[in-house]
Design a protein around this motif. Structure first.
Motif, PDB file in Angstrom:
ATOM      1  N   THR A 351       0.823  -1.206   0.000  1.00 33.51           N
ATOM      2  CA  THR A 351       0.000   0.000   0.000  1.00 33.51           C
ATOM      3  C   THR A 351       0.862   1.264   0.000  1.00 33.51           C
ATOM      4  OG1 THR A 351      -0.159  -0.235   2.406  1.00 33.51           O
ATOM      5  CG2 THR A 351      -1.988  -1.083   1.087  1.00 33.51           C
ATOM      6  N   ASP A 352       2.010   1.209   0.697  1.00 29.15           N
ATOM      7  CA  ASP A 352       2.927   2.354   0.678  1.00 29.15           C
ATOM      8  C   ASP A 352       3.417   2.635  -0.742  1.00 29.15           C
ATOM      9  OD1 ASP A 352       2.861   2.718   3.489  1.00 29.15           O
ATOM     10  OD2 ASP A 352       4.386   1.176   3.749  1.00 29.15           O
ATOM     11  N   ILE A 353       3.785   1.564  -1.455  1.00 29.27           N
ATOM     12  CA  ILE A 353       4.291   1.745  -2.815  1.00 29.27           C
ATOM     13  C   ILE A 353       3.226   2.381  -3.705  1.00 29.27           C
ATOM     14  CG2 ILE A 353       5.024   0.509  -4.898  1.00 29.27           C
ATOM     15  CD1 ILE A 353       7.194   0.788  -2.737  1.00 29.27           C
ATOM     16  N   ALA A 354       1.991   1.926  -3.567  1.00 31.44           N
ATOM     17  CA  ALA A 354       0.915   2.530  -4.357  1.00 31.44           C
ATOM     18  C   ALA A 354       0.760   4.003  -4.003  1.00 31.44           C
ATOM     19  CB  ALA A 354      -0.392   1.782  -4.111  1.00 31.44           C
ATOM     20  N   ASP A 396       4.583  -8.444  -3.505  1.00 33.60           N
ATOM     21  CA  ASP A 396       3.349  -7.771  -3.897  1.00 33.60           C
ATOM     22  C   ASP A 396       3.590  -6.286  -4.154  1.00 33.60           C
ATOM     23  OD1 ASP A 396       3.792  -7.026  -1.260  1.00 33.60           O
ATOM     24  OD2 ASP A 396       1.759  -7.465  -0.573  1.00 33.60           O
ATOM     25  N   ARG A 397       4.647  -5.718  -3.574  1.00 34.98           N
ATOM     26  CA  ARG A 397       4.989  -4.320  -3.840  1.00 34.98           C
ATOM     27  C   ARG A 397       5.356  -4.129  -5.309  1.00 34.98           C
ATOM     28  NH1 ARG A 397       9.618  -3.582  -1.449  1.00 34.98           N
ATOM     29  NH2 ARG A 397       9.807  -5.631  -0.482  1.00 34.98           N
ATOM     30  N   ALA A 398       6.206  -5.033  -5.814  1.00 32.95           N
ATOM     31  CA  ALA A 398       6.608  -4.945  -7.221  1.00 32.95           C
ATOM     32  C   ALA A 398       5.412  -5.158  -8.139  1.00 32.95           C
ATOM     33  CB  ALA A 398       7.694  -5.973  -7.521  1.00 32.95           C
ATOM     34  N   LEU A 399       4.549  -6.100  -7.782  1.00 35.22           N
ATOM     35  CA  LEU A 399       3.401  -6.397  -8.647  1.00 35.22           C
ATOM     36  C   LEU A 399       2.405  -5.241  -8.668  1.00 35.22           C
ATOM     37  CD1 LEU A 399       2.830 -10.157  -7.739  1.00 35.22           C
ATOM     38  CD2 LEU A 399       3.955  -9.202  -9.776  1.00 35.22           C
ATOM     39  N   ASN A 688      -4.664   7.983   1.291  1.00 32.37           N
ATOM     40  CA  ASN A 688      -5.017   7.791   2.691  1.00 32.37           C
ATOM     41  C   ASN A 688      -3.756   7.493   3.491  1.00 32.37           C
ATOM     42  OD1 ASN A 688      -6.158   7.171   5.164  1.00 32.37           O
ATOM     43  ND2 ASN A 688      -7.013   5.203   4.506  1.00 32.37           N
ATOM     44  N   MET A 689      -3.322   8.431   4.303  1.00 31.11           N
ATOM     45  CA  MET A 689      -2.104   8.252   5.087  1.00 31.11           C
ATOM     46  C   MET A 689      -2.369   7.616   6.445  1.00 31.11           C
ATOM     47  SD  MET A 689      -1.610  10.346   2.593  1.00 31.11           S
ATOM     48  CE  MET A 689      -2.434  11.876   3.048  1.00 31.11           C
ATOM     49  N   GLN A 690      -3.615   7.344   6.759  1.00 24.88           N
ATOM     50  CA  GLN A 690      -3.973   6.755   8.051  1.00 24.88           C
ATOM     51  C   GLN A 690      -4.080   5.234   7.938  1.00 24.88           C
ATOM     52  OE1 GLN A 690      -6.268  10.475  10.087  1.00 24.88           O
ATOM     53  NE2 GLN A 690      -7.473   8.689   9.604  1.00 24.88           N
ATOM     54  N   PRO A 691      -3.880   4.511   9.035  1.00 21.77           N
ATOM     55  CA  PRO A 691      -3.958   3.041   8.965  1.00 21.77           C
ATOM     56  C   PRO A 691      -5.385   2.527   8.778  1.00 21.77           C
ATOM     57  CG  PRO A 691      -3.541   3.773  11.226  1.00 21.77           C
ATOM     58  CD  PRO A 691      -3.418   4.983  10.357  1.00 21.77           C
ATOM     59  N   GLU A 692      -6.385   3.340   9.108  1.00 23.19           N
ATOM     60  CA  GLU A 692      -7.769   2.905   8.985  1.00 23.19           C
ATOM     61  C   GLU A 692      -8.277   3.120   7.558  1.00 23.19           C
ATOM     62  OE1 GLU A 692      -6.568   4.438  12.855  1.00 23.19           O
ATOM     63  OE2 GLU A 692      -6.920   5.525  10.980  1.00 23.19           O
ATOM     64  N   GLU A 693      -9.220   2.287   7.177  1.00 21.03           N
ATOM     65  CA  GLU A 693      -9.872   2.442   5.876  1.00 21.03           C
ATOM     66  C   GLU A 693     -10.574   3.788   5.795  1.00 21.03           C
ATOM     67  OE1 GLU A 693     -12.306  -0.811   3.746  1.00 21.03           O
ATOM     68  OE2 GLU A 693     -13.827   0.432   4.746  1.00 21.03           O
ATOM     69  N   ALA A 694     -10.595   4.363   4.605  1.00 16.38           N
ATOM     70  CA  ALA A 694     -11.226   5.671   4.406  1.00 16.38           C
ATOM     71  C   ALA A 694     -12.321   5.569   3.350  1.00 16.38           C
ATOM     72  CB  ALA A 694     -10.183   6.693   3.971  1.00 16.38           C
ATOM     73  N   TRP A 695     -13.436   6.214   3.641  1.00 19.51           N
ATOM     74  CA  TRP A 695     -14.476   6.438   2.622  1.00 19.51           C
ATOM     75  C   TRP A 695     -14.476   7.934   2.354  1.00 19.51           C
ATOM     76  CZ3 TRP A 695     -17.326   3.478  -0.523  1.00 19.51           C
ATOM     77  CH2 TRP A 695     -17.393   2.102  -0.249  1.00 19.51           C
ATOM     78  N   MET A 696     -13.994   8.325   1.200  1.00 19.40           N
ATOM     79  CA  MET A 696     -13.879   9.752   0.883  1.00 19.40           C
ATOM     80  C   MET A 696     -15.003  10.192  -0.042  1.00 19.40           C
ATOM     81  SD  MET A 696      -9.774  10.252   0.270  1.00 19.40           S
ATOM     82  CE  MET A 696      -8.567   9.280   1.159  1.00 19.40           C
ATOM     83  N   GLU A 697     -15.542  11.377   0.261  1.00 17.13           N
ATOM     84  CA  GLU A 697     -16.508  12.042  -0.603  1.00 17.13           C
ATOM     85  C   GLU A 697     -15.784  13.236  -1.219  1.00 17.13           C
ATOM     86  OE1 GLU A 697     -19.776  11.185  -1.241  1.00 17.13           O
ATOM     87  OE2 GLU A 697     -19.362   9.328  -0.134  1.00 17.13           O
ATOM     88  N   ALA A 733      -8.165   1.746   1.181  1.00 14.39           N
ATOM     89  CA  ALA A 733      -7.655   0.967   2.302  1.00 14.39           C
ATOM     90  C   ALA A 733      -6.647   1.779   3.109  1.00 14.39           C
ATOM     91  CB  ALA A 733      -7.012  -0.319   1.791  1.00 14.39           C
ATOM     92  N   GLY A 734      -6.432   1.363   4.357  1.00 14.60           N
ATOM     93  CA  GLY A 734      -5.489   2.071   5.209  1.00 14.60           C
ATOM     94  C   GLY A 734      -4.101   2.154   4.588  1.00 14.60           C
ATOM     95  N   GLY A 735      -3.544   3.362   4.529  1.00  4.42           N
ATOM     96  CA  GLY A 735      -2.206   3.581   3.982  1.00  4.42           C
ATOM     97  C   GLY A 735      -2.106   3.458   2.489  1.00  4.42           C
ATOM     98  N   ASP A 736      -3.221   3.327   1.785  1.00  5.37           N
ATOM     99  CA  ASP A 736      -3.223   3.030   0.351  1.00  5.37           C
ATOM    100  C   ASP A 736      -3.569   4.280  -0.466  1.00  5.37           C
ATOM    101  OD1 ASP A 736      -3.083   1.570  -1.996  1.00  5.37           O
ATOM    102  OD2 ASP A 736      -4.497   0.025  -1.348  1.00  5.37           O
ATOM    103  N   ALA A 737      -3.646   4.093  -1.757  1.00  4.34           N
ATOM    104  CA  ALA A 737      -4.071   5.138  -2.682  1.00  4.34           C
ATOM    105  C   ALA A 737      -4.876   4.499  -3.795  1.00  4.34           C
ATOM    106  CB  ALA A 737      -2.865   5.882  -3.265  1.00  4.34           C
ATOM    107  N   ARG A 738      -5.840   5.230  -4.316  1.00  5.17           N
ATOM    108  CA  ARG A 738      -6.594   4.791  -5.490  1.00  5.17           C
ATOM    109  C   ARG A 738      -6.741   5.975  -6.429  1.00  5.17           C
ATOM    110  NH1 ARG A 738     -12.037   1.601  -4.164  1.00  5.17           N
ATOM    111  NH2 ARG A 738     -11.817   0.962  -6.355  1.00  5.17           N
TER     112      ARG A 738
END
Length: 749
Positions: A351-354, A396-399, A688-697, A733-738
């Protein structure tokens, strides 16, 4: 600077996403015969391509390819280049001239860099003509071999350029690591002084010196805080000397770029400046970038608190220096940091890599290379900085990075045709301020104040640029509505005049402590803000006090002390607010608190515990100015602090609106970025820089979008119309990006 012809350059038609490999740095890999090395790299290249990457760094370290004076060995580089062709990987060519071969020190001792203490490095001086002649030969040999390769996408001639590559003694003395005192560098300094002051009398007047002739001028060998403590010298020679060294560094890099253009005019030339330090590193990013076709950097951001916004700052800083030219990331973190046995960073997750990847893409990067594919097997970084496990197993980071790379090759997702919305907020950058501050102990406060004000606006969704004093004097402020001067310690009168005139025509200025406290030579101003900017801000500083925390050791007025730990946070009470009620949170600064004397007509926004003014708001012609009597540095860059509210109010008054807004952020460490395509489409990046899942509007005004899908997976995303645009609902997801690809009706199948 010589006019650069960029008409023949050949550019990539998609965003290259590639990797470096430690084994391409021959001294960093175990000894292997050429056949064994070739087969080892074949397996690595196969996994790199299968994972989704499309580019590779081909490294030509001077110390590795020229084994003796005009004795060359490209066998291992050839092997890697041939494998790049076999697996269809584009090439980013590093000509690493900073890695000086040992034979140079033996054969040309006069061409070596020299420190302030007299230590003679084993590295070549960037000013010496012999060193430059040898570097030119290196560049010509490399490009004679690889310059016509059809896969060559760019040439990096300044890998993390700066004096820090010079070999130094095992010492923590400042003078042992302050360069360059080679006779050629000193000659350059004297010529620089001649161009600036024209006459020896002019130099003597500015330096408070009595040089009898040009050849008698010697650069200072200590910072002014040490020399001036003994009343032996002016601070001006330090400022001039380090500015001259920045000029010499730029000239060296421009020289290398010119060598590339002569040998391979179709190849874009890039620098990779990193950890910019004008005083110690000799880097003025503005002048360096002007000599390049591409502005590049490294980005070793992390998952530690505060590192995300630090990455934003560095990316905006480098991108701003590029102007209309591409911005590339030559090294992006792929794995945890490792420096010997004493400095290992936290593990890096998929998730950090993303998040690292989508962050730089959202900041306008048009090429990415990761450092690096496999953890090091040699050197001080053994075990770290790799996409794979130590045995080469793909993670999984590379993938995940490879999945993003594959998506970027889709014509509909070609981010080369997407751009960031233009920034309407700029922060003035002054290398000279950092040089003067370093001479007085440290430039950390100048840098931290700049980062602090940038974070206050960036966290609230505003695009932010940086501008130089030269650009301001040449009319650059006409592109902006709001200017930040967080700790503009030193400023020239012409720059101050340009800011004042722009403000009177409708601009808005936000200034912090000690604004223009010193003039262009570093001499203090009688009134602060200086150069008449006190009239612009509607007041002046009358007293500055340190503010200590419970962990600090307060200083006395007896004796000299440098780099004292002062970490207190002065708090001020709101006394007024431009519109409506003041914020609920008090206004807080950092380290110092200034009592201000307001002029007639200025509004006092905040006061200290003695009820003295600490923040002012003043109308100036058609514009306005805000003066804050402290440093704009906050503990939590995403929190809804009083200082964040003041920064947002400055933007509102300037008429600046963010291009998109996370409606439910509420102080959480979330950020959204917007890239606008040339077909009415857009990409929204949610981080999302937080460990918890985020629902963003995420609300995006002004776009006619009717469909959204996940950029990586094509999964449909929730999108609904709003009165002035659309709102995207996205789970991260926590710590992730989309990232969401947003399409108008006209582009849907």
């Amino acid at each position: 600077m010589t006019q650069i012809d960029r008409s023949r350059l050949r550019w990539p038609d998609r965003i290259p996403v590639g990797v470096c490999h430690h084994a391409a740095f021959h001294t960093q890999s175990p000894p292997q015969t050429l056949p064994v090395y070739r087969e080892f790299m074949r397996g690595e290249m196969e996994r790199i391509a299968e994972s989704g990457f499309n580019a590779f760094v081909l490294e030509c370290g001077w110390n590795e390819v020229e084994t003796g004076d005009d004795v060359w060995d490209f066998t291992r580089v050839d092997a890697v280049r041939n494998l790049c062709r076999e697996y269809g990987l584009s090439i980013g060519l590093w000509i690493f001239a900073e890695l000086t071969p040992v034979w140079v020190a033996r054969s040309y001792p006069e061409a070596l860099a020299v420190s302030a203490s007299g230590y003679r490095s084993d590295s070549h001086s960037y000013a010496h003509p012999t060193g430059r002649r040898l570097v030119q030969r290196l560049i010509e040999k490399v490009l004679e071999r690889y310059g016509d390769d059809p896969g060559l996408m760019g040439c990096n001639i300044g890998v993390e350029s700066g004096f820090h590559w010079l070999q130094v003694p095992d010492s923590d003395r400042y003078c042992d690591t302050l360069f360059d005192y080679n006779s050629a560098a000193i000659d350059h300094y004297r010529e620089w002084l001649r161009l600036r002051y024209e006459t020896l009398d002019g130099v003597n007047l500015a330096h408070r010196s009595a040089y009898p002739e040009w050849e008698s001028i010697e650069p200072p060998r200590a910072r002014p805080m040490l020399e001036c403590a003994r009343m032996r010298s002016s601070h001006v020679p330090w400022l001039d000397w380090r500015q001259a060294q920045c000029d010499m560094m730029t000239d060296y890099l421009a020289f290398k770029a010119a060598c590339v253009r002569k040998a391979a005019p179709q190849v874009p030339v890039s620098d990779q400046s990193y950890e910019i330090h004008p005083a110690r590193g000799g880097q003025d990013l503005w002048s360096i970038s002007a000599a390049m076709d591409v502005v590049g950097t490294s980005m070793f951001t992390s998952n530690a608190p505060g590192d995300y916004m630090r990455g934003n700052y560095l990316q905006d800083y480098h991108r701003s220096s590029a102007k209309d030219r591409p911005f590339w990331i030559w090294e992006l973190r792929a794995g945890q940091n490792a420096w010997g046995v004493t400095n290992w960073g936290p593990p890096v997750r998929m998730t950090d890599i993303a998040r690292f990847t989508w962050q730089v893409l959202g900041q306008g990067a048009k090429a990415i290379f990761y450092w690096n594919w496999r953890p090091h097997l040699g050197g001080v970084e053994v075990g770290g900085h790799g996409f794979t496990e130590r045995d080469g197993a793909v993670t999984d980071r590379a993938l995940r990075a490879g999945r993003i790379a594959r998506a970027l090759q889709d014509p509909a997702k070609n981010l080369l045709r997407f751009q960031m919305p233009p920034a309407r907020i700029a922060i003035l950058d002054s290398p000279a301020s950092r040089i003067v501050a370093e001479g007085e102990g440290s430039d950390t406060l100048v840098l931290d104040a700049q980062r602090g004000l940038h974070a206050l606006w960036k966290a609230q969704g505003f695009p932010v640029d940086f501008v130089s004093e030269d650009e301001v004097q040449n009319g650059a402020l006409e592109r902006y509505q709001l200017l930040g001067l967080p700790f503009q310690y030193l400023m020239g009168a012409e720059c101050a005049d340009a800011i004042r005139d722009w403000t009177k025509r409708g601009g808005t200025v936000f200034g912090g402590l000690w604004c223009a406290a010193k003039d262009a030579l570093g001499y203090g101003q009688a009134i602060v803000p200086g150069h008449g900017l006190d009239e612009l801000f509607g007041g002046r500083e009358v007293r500055v006090e340190p503010v200590f925390s419970s962990a600090d050791q307060p200083v006395t007025n007896f004796g000299a002390a440098w780099n004292v730990g002062i970490t207190g946070r002065p708090r001020f009470r709101w006394a007024d607010w431009p519109q409506g009620k003041p914020p609920a949170s008090d206004l807080a600064g950092y380290r110092y608190a200034a009592a201000l004397r307001p002029y007639e007509g200025a509004r006092v926004l905040a006061v200290n515990s003695l009820e003295e003014p600490a923040a002012l708001w003043n109308a100036c012609g058609e514009g306005q100015a805000i003066l804050f009597g402290s440093l704009p540095i906050v503990e939590d860059e995403f929190a809804a602090s009083g200082l964040a509210a003041l920064a947002a109010e400055a933007a509102r008054a300037a008429g600046v609106k963010p291009p998109l807004t996370i409606m439910n952020r509420a102080g959480r460490q979330w950020e959204a970025k917007l890239l606008v395509g040339d077909r009415g489409d857009a990409v929204v990046i949610a981080l999302n820089m937080q460990p918890e899942e985020a629902w963003m509007e995420i609300h995006i005004p002004g776009l006619s979008i009717s469909r959204a899908m996940d950029f990586e997976t094509d999964e449909p995303l929730s999108l609904h119309s709003a009165h002035d645009g659309v709102t995207l609902s996205i789970r991260v997801a926590g710590g992730d990006a989309r990232a969401a690809l947003c399409l108008p009706q006209s582009l849907q199948e």
